[in-house]
Design a protein around this motif. Structure first.
Motif, PDB file in Angstrom:
ATOM      1  N   ILE A 160       0.828  -1.208   0.000  1.00 53.27           N
ATOM      2  CA  ILE A 160       0.000   0.000   0.000  1.00 53.27           C
ATOM      3  C   ILE A 160       0.864   1.262   0.000  1.00 53.27           C
ATOM      4  O   ILE A 160       0.561   2.243  -0.685  1.00 53.27           O
ATOM      5  N   PHE A 161       1.972   1.243   0.751  1.00 50.04           N
ATOM      6  CA  PHE A 161       2.835   2.424   0.878  1.00 50.04           C
ATOM      7  C   PHE A 161       4.011   2.401  -0.098  1.00 50.04           C
ATOM      8  O   PHE A 161       4.790   3.358  -0.144  1.00 50.04           O
ATOM      9  N   ASP A 162       4.136   1.331  -0.879  1.00 49.73           N
ATOM     10  CA  ASP A 162       5.276   1.213  -1.794  1.00 49.73           C
ATOM     11  C   ASP A 162       5.116   2.148  -2.994  1.00 49.73           C
ATOM     12  O   ASP A 162       4.056   2.719  -3.245  1.00 49.73           O
ATOM     13  N   TYR A 163       6.199   2.266  -3.756  1.00 50.40           N
ATOM     14  CA  TYR A 163       6.162   3.075  -4.983  1.00 50.40           C
ATOM     15  C   TYR A 163       5.131   2.478  -5.940  1.00 50.40           C
ATOM     16  O   TYR A 163       5.174   1.286  -6.262  1.00 50.40           O
ATOM     17  N   GLY A 164       4.203   3.295  -6.392  1.00 50.43           N
ATOM     18  CA  GLY A 164       3.137   2.828  -7.262  1.00 50.43           C
ATOM     19  C   GLY A 164       1.939   2.282  -6.518  1.00 50.43           C
ATOM     20  O   GLY A 164       0.956   1.870  -7.143  1.00 50.43           O
ATOM     21  N   GLY A 165       2.003   2.279  -5.176  1.00 53.44           N
ATOM     22  CA  GLY A 165       0.893   1.807  -4.364  1.00 53.44           C
ATOM     23  C   GLY A 165      -0.189   2.865  -4.224  1.00 53.44           C
ATOM     24  O   GLY A 165      -0.103   3.967  -4.770  1.00 53.44           O
ATOM     25  N   VAL A 166      -1.220   2.529  -3.448  1.00 53.52           N
ATOM     26  CA  VAL A 166      -2.374   3.420  -3.284  1.00 53.52           C
ATOM     27  C   VAL A 166      -1.965   4.765  -2.687  1.00 53.52           C
ATOM     28  O   VAL A 166      -2.358   5.822  -3.189  1.00 53.52           O
ATOM     29  N   ILE A 167      -1.176   4.734  -1.619  1.00 52.60           N
ATOM     30  CA  ILE A 167      -0.764   5.979  -0.941  1.00 52.60           C
ATOM     31  C   ILE A 167       0.102   6.832  -1.863  1.00 52.60           C
ATOM     32  O   ILE A 167      -0.038   8.062  -1.915  1.00 52.60           O
TER      33      ILE A 167
ATOM     34  N   LYS B 281      -0.048   6.988  -5.051  1.00 56.63           N
ATOM     35  CA  LYS B 281      -0.873   7.568  -6.106  1.00 56.63           C
ATOM     36  C   LYS B 281      -1.782   8.686  -5.586  1.00 56.63           C
ATOM     37  O   LYS B 281      -2.040   9.660  -6.287  1.00 56.63           O
ATOM     38  N   LEU B 282      -2.240   8.542  -4.344  1.00 53.13           N
ATOM     39  CA  LEU B 282      -3.194   9.510  -3.803  1.00 53.13           C
ATOM     40  C   LEU B 282      -2.521  10.736  -3.189  1.00 53.13           C
ATOM     41  O   LEU B 282      -3.068  11.847  -3.263  1.00 53.13           O
ATOM     42  N   LEU B 283      -1.351  10.541  -2.587  1.00 54.15           N
ATOM     43  CA  LEU B 283      -0.700  11.645  -1.880  1.00 54.15           C
ATOM     44  C   LEU B 283       0.617  12.014  -2.541  1.00 54.15           C
ATOM     45  O   LEU B 283       1.344  11.141  -3.023  1.00 54.15           O
ATOM     46  N   PRO B 284       0.957  13.295  -2.553  1.00 53.10           N
ATOM     47  CA  PRO B 284       2.218  13.727  -3.167  1.00 53.10           C
ATOM     48  C   PRO B 284       3.447  13.383  -2.319  1.00 53.10           C
ATOM     49  O   PRO B 284       4.563  13.329  -2.813  1.00 53.10           O
ATOM     50  N   VAL B 285       3.224  13.166  -1.019  1.00 56.61           N
ATOM     51  CA  VAL B 285       4.334  12.874  -0.100  1.00 56.61           C
ATOM     52  C   VAL B 285       4.483  11.362   0.044  1.00 56.61           C
ATOM     53  O   VAL B 285       3.504  10.647   0.234  1.00 56.61           O
ATOM     54  N   LYS B 286       5.716  10.876  -0.018  1.00 53.95           N
ATOM     55  CA  LYS B 286       5.972   9.437   0.113  1.00 53.95           C
ATOM     56  C   LYS B 286       6.253   9.098   1.576  1.00 53.95           C
ATOM     57  O   LYS B 286       7.052   9.763   2.233  1.00 53.95           O
ATOM     58  N   PHE B 287       5.580   8.088   2.087  1.00 59.39           N
ATOM     59  CA  PHE B 287       5.764   7.645   3.467  1.00 59.39           C
ATOM     60  C   PHE B 287       6.523   6.324   3.475  1.00 59.39           C
ATOM     61  O   PHE B 287       6.210   5.406   2.715  1.00 59.39           O
ATOM     62  N   ASP B 288       7.523   6.244   4.367  1.00 59.49           N
ATOM     63  CA  ASP B 288       8.284   5.015   4.534  1.00 59.49           C
ATOM     64  C   ASP B 288       7.729   4.263   5.738  1.00 59.49           C
ATOM     65  O   ASP B 288       7.880   4.711   6.880  1.00 59.49           O
ATOM     66  N   ILE B 289       7.076   3.142   5.475  1.00 60.05           N
ATOM     67  CA  ILE B 289       6.472   2.365   6.565  1.00 60.05           C
ATOM     68  C   ILE B 289       7.376   1.233   7.034  1.00 60.05           C
ATOM     69  O   ILE B 289       7.127   0.602   8.064  1.00 60.05           O
ATOM     70  N   MET B 290       8.442   0.972   6.283  1.00 63.25           N
ATOM     71  CA  MET B 290       9.318  -0.176   6.586  1.00 63.25           C
ATOM     72  C   MET B 290      10.324   0.182   7.672  1.00 63.25           C
ATOM     73  O   MET B 290      11.543   0.168   7.474  1.00 63.25           O
ATOM     74  N   ASN B 291       9.803   0.510   8.856  1.00 64.17           N
ATOM     75  CA  ASN B 291      10.658   0.857   9.986  1.00 64.17           C
ATOM     76  C   ASN B 291       9.930   0.503  11.284  1.00 64.17           C
ATOM     77  O   ASN B 291       8.858  -0.096  11.273  1.00 64.17           O
ATOM     78  N   GLN B 292      10.530   0.919  12.400  1.00 61.46           N
ATOM     79  CA  GLN B 292      10.008   0.586  13.711  1.00 61.46           C
ATOM     80  C   GLN B 292       8.583   1.112  13.924  1.00 61.46           C
ATOM     81  O   GLN B 292       7.713   0.402  14.441  1.00 61.46           O
TER      82      GLN B 292
END
Length: 538
Positions: free
Chosen positions: A115-122, A124-135
């Motif tokens: 969902i948060f990966d490049y090309g995922g839903v987030i 595509k919908l938001l201009p800011v990229k979120f990195d979820i692969m952390n603590q």
């Protein structure tokens, strides 16, 4: 002393010996971890203590604190709203809130990575990229998966809450909000803390999600020590620390349950009444309840379905069906033996006359409080030693060369599953047997029937619903189990959980969706069953 020994000798019967044998048999993995501590740690232990152990402890503490806060917020708020207020789709939300339990946390982690990966839903919908692969991403994933433990415990308390207490608070001038925070929440503490302890045990047991998100925990450390460093001694020491943390949590939970409690008179008891709220508050409360449903079930399942549509032609093969069959068979066999051992522990304890043996019966159910990776290490060491002895024995006595009989076979794997999940089968059966009382069995014995015949003809039919519920719960837990299976499974055997993990480890997360969905579907049935049990409490 002599009289006491004579009493023990007098009261000892065949059930005493069988019960003690079963308890010792189930407790072997726990005893193995304890006794192997005396052999000392591995060669890299001192280096690990300086470099990695602080990281394991720090990450585990952050996960415990973060997950505790978020699961309490999700679980308690949702439980109170659906118990106290009339909101849109309330009946549907009551059982939807439990459904995240059907999705293993490592599968939720895979879904959110997409969902948060490049090309995922987030993306595509938001201009800011979120990195979820952390603590912090791991805290969110674990909380979204595990909050139902708190929700179920809290809701069971709230729907049995007497309306008299709330009315008395209002007479004294307490507002709805003040009554909840000052009165209801403190009274509910034993309930939601009990659910929280289960959450924390699952957090410490997690391997798949932590490994995939690159967060070092005790469980990932146990795997690293065993497979990468090839030091069982170091793995045992890490396991012992993890077990100590788990038991500290259990002791804390038991103590606070003893310290906090209240008595609610059944004569004056009034069921919790629905409190009227305006349309704006209804919309707000509906949104609050909907958020954990979306985060814990709707979003990850939607992502899995989307991936499954894209990849089912490559994944849904005869090999996949073979893995599914193996997984189902393992779960069925393990659930069957867990029920057999649970029944043996409960009824042999009744037929046994020695109180000292009855006191240690609960040792046989401690496996559920111990992470799967620790149970696997505790099974692997004694079975390996037994196989080496058997190989030497057959070679010296009969000049026969044999391979491993137990270690690396289905026997060891099923044994580990039974040790880990016997408590899941034990608890519902014990609760039902206590409700049955002793009058029926005593009447049968007065007519000259033996303990075993009374059990088969009278008690077993009455226990069928509890046995079925225990069987289903063990079946689902075995289907989801990952760390234990990874360590102990034979090379020729695979499960859906391991298959999903292998795909994700090879960066084929979309391909992991189909086995993941199969696991989710098997978990939905007991979740619906659990919701009905809670609803009956009304």
């Amino acid at each position: 002393m002599k009289i006491r020994f004579q009493n023990i000798k007098r009261d000892t019967n065949k059930w005493s010996i069988l019960l003690l044998t079963i308890v010792l048999f189930v407790a072997i993995p726990i005893g193995t971890i304890f006794f192997n501590l005396f052999y000392g740690p591995g060669d890299t232990w001192n280096h690990l203590v300086v470099t990695l152990l602080p990281n394991y402890i720090g990450n585990s503490l952050v996960l415990i604190i973060g997950t505790s806060i978020l699961t309490l917020v999700f679980g308690i708020s949702s439980a109170w709203i659906v118990s106290r207020y009339e909101i849109p789709l309330k009946k549907q939300l009551e059982w939807l809130l439990i459904l995240p339990l059907a999705i293993p946390s490592y599968i939720t982690a895979y879904a959110y990575a997409g969902i948060f990966d490049y090309g995922g839903v987030i993306d595509k919908l938001l201009p800011v990229k979120f990195d979820i692969m952390n603590q912090f991403g791991l805290i969110f994933v674990l909380s979204a998966s595990l909050y139902p433990y708190v929700y179920v415990a809290s809701r069971a308390f709230f729907i049995n809450q007497s309306n008299n207490i709330i009315e008395a608070s209002k007479i004294l001038g307490g507002s709805e909000r003040r009554t909840f925070f000052k009165l209801i929440l403190p009274l509910a503490r034993p309930a939601f803390v009990g659910g929280l302890i289960l959450v924390l045990m699952e957090v410490l047991n997690d391997y798949g999600a932590a490994k995939y998100y690159g967060v070092n925990t005790f469980t990932t450390g146990i795997f690293r020590a065993w497979f990468s460093l090839e030091e069982p001694e170091t793995a045992i020491y890490l396991s012992a620390i993890l077990v100590a943390i788990i038991f500290i949590l259990i002791v804390i939970e038991k103590r606070q349950r003893k310290r906090i409690g209240y008595f609610n008179s059944s004569k004056n008891h009034q069921n919790l009444k629905k409190h009227p709220i305006n349309k704006r508050i209804k919309t707000l409360f509906f949104t609050i309840v909907l958020i954990p449903v979306l985060c814990g079930f709707i979003f990850p399942v939607s992502q899995l379905i989307y991936w499954a549509i894209l990849t089912y032609k490559e994944v849904f093969t005869t090999d996949f069906l073979h893995v599914a069959f193996q997984s189902f068979t393992l779960s069925l066999v393990s659930a069957f033996f867990a029920i057999i051992f649970a029944l043996a522990l409960i009824f042999m304890a009744k037929w046994n006359k020695l109180s000292i043996i009855n006191a240690i019966t609960k040792i046989g159910t401690l496996g559920y409080a111990i992470p799967g990776a620790v149970i696997a290490v505790g099974v692997l060491i004694p079975t390996l030693s037994l196989d080496k002895w058997l190989i030497t024995f057959f070679k010296n006595s009969f000049d026969l060369k044999i391979g491993f009989i137990i270690n690396g076979t289905i026997i060891a794997l099923v044994y580990a599953y039974v040790v880990r999940y016997i408590a899941v089968a034990y608890n519902p059966i014990e609760a039902t047997s206590l409700k049955m009382g002793k009058s029926i069995s005593e009447a049968s014995k007065m007519l000259g029937k033996s303990n075993l015949r009374t059990f088969i003809k009278i008690e077993l039919p009455l226990l069928k619903p509890a046995i079925l519920s225990g069987f289903i719960l063990v079946f689902v837990d075995v289907m989801k189990e990952l760390p234990l299976t990874l360590i102990l499974k034979p090379y020729q055997i695979n499960t859906l959980a391991v298959k999903a993990y292998e795909y994700a480890s090879d960066e084929l997360v979309a391909e992991a969706s189909l086995p993941s969905l199969f696991i989710v579907l098997t978990g939905v049935l007991p979740i619906i069953f659990l919701n009905r049990l809670i609803s009956k409490a009304k």
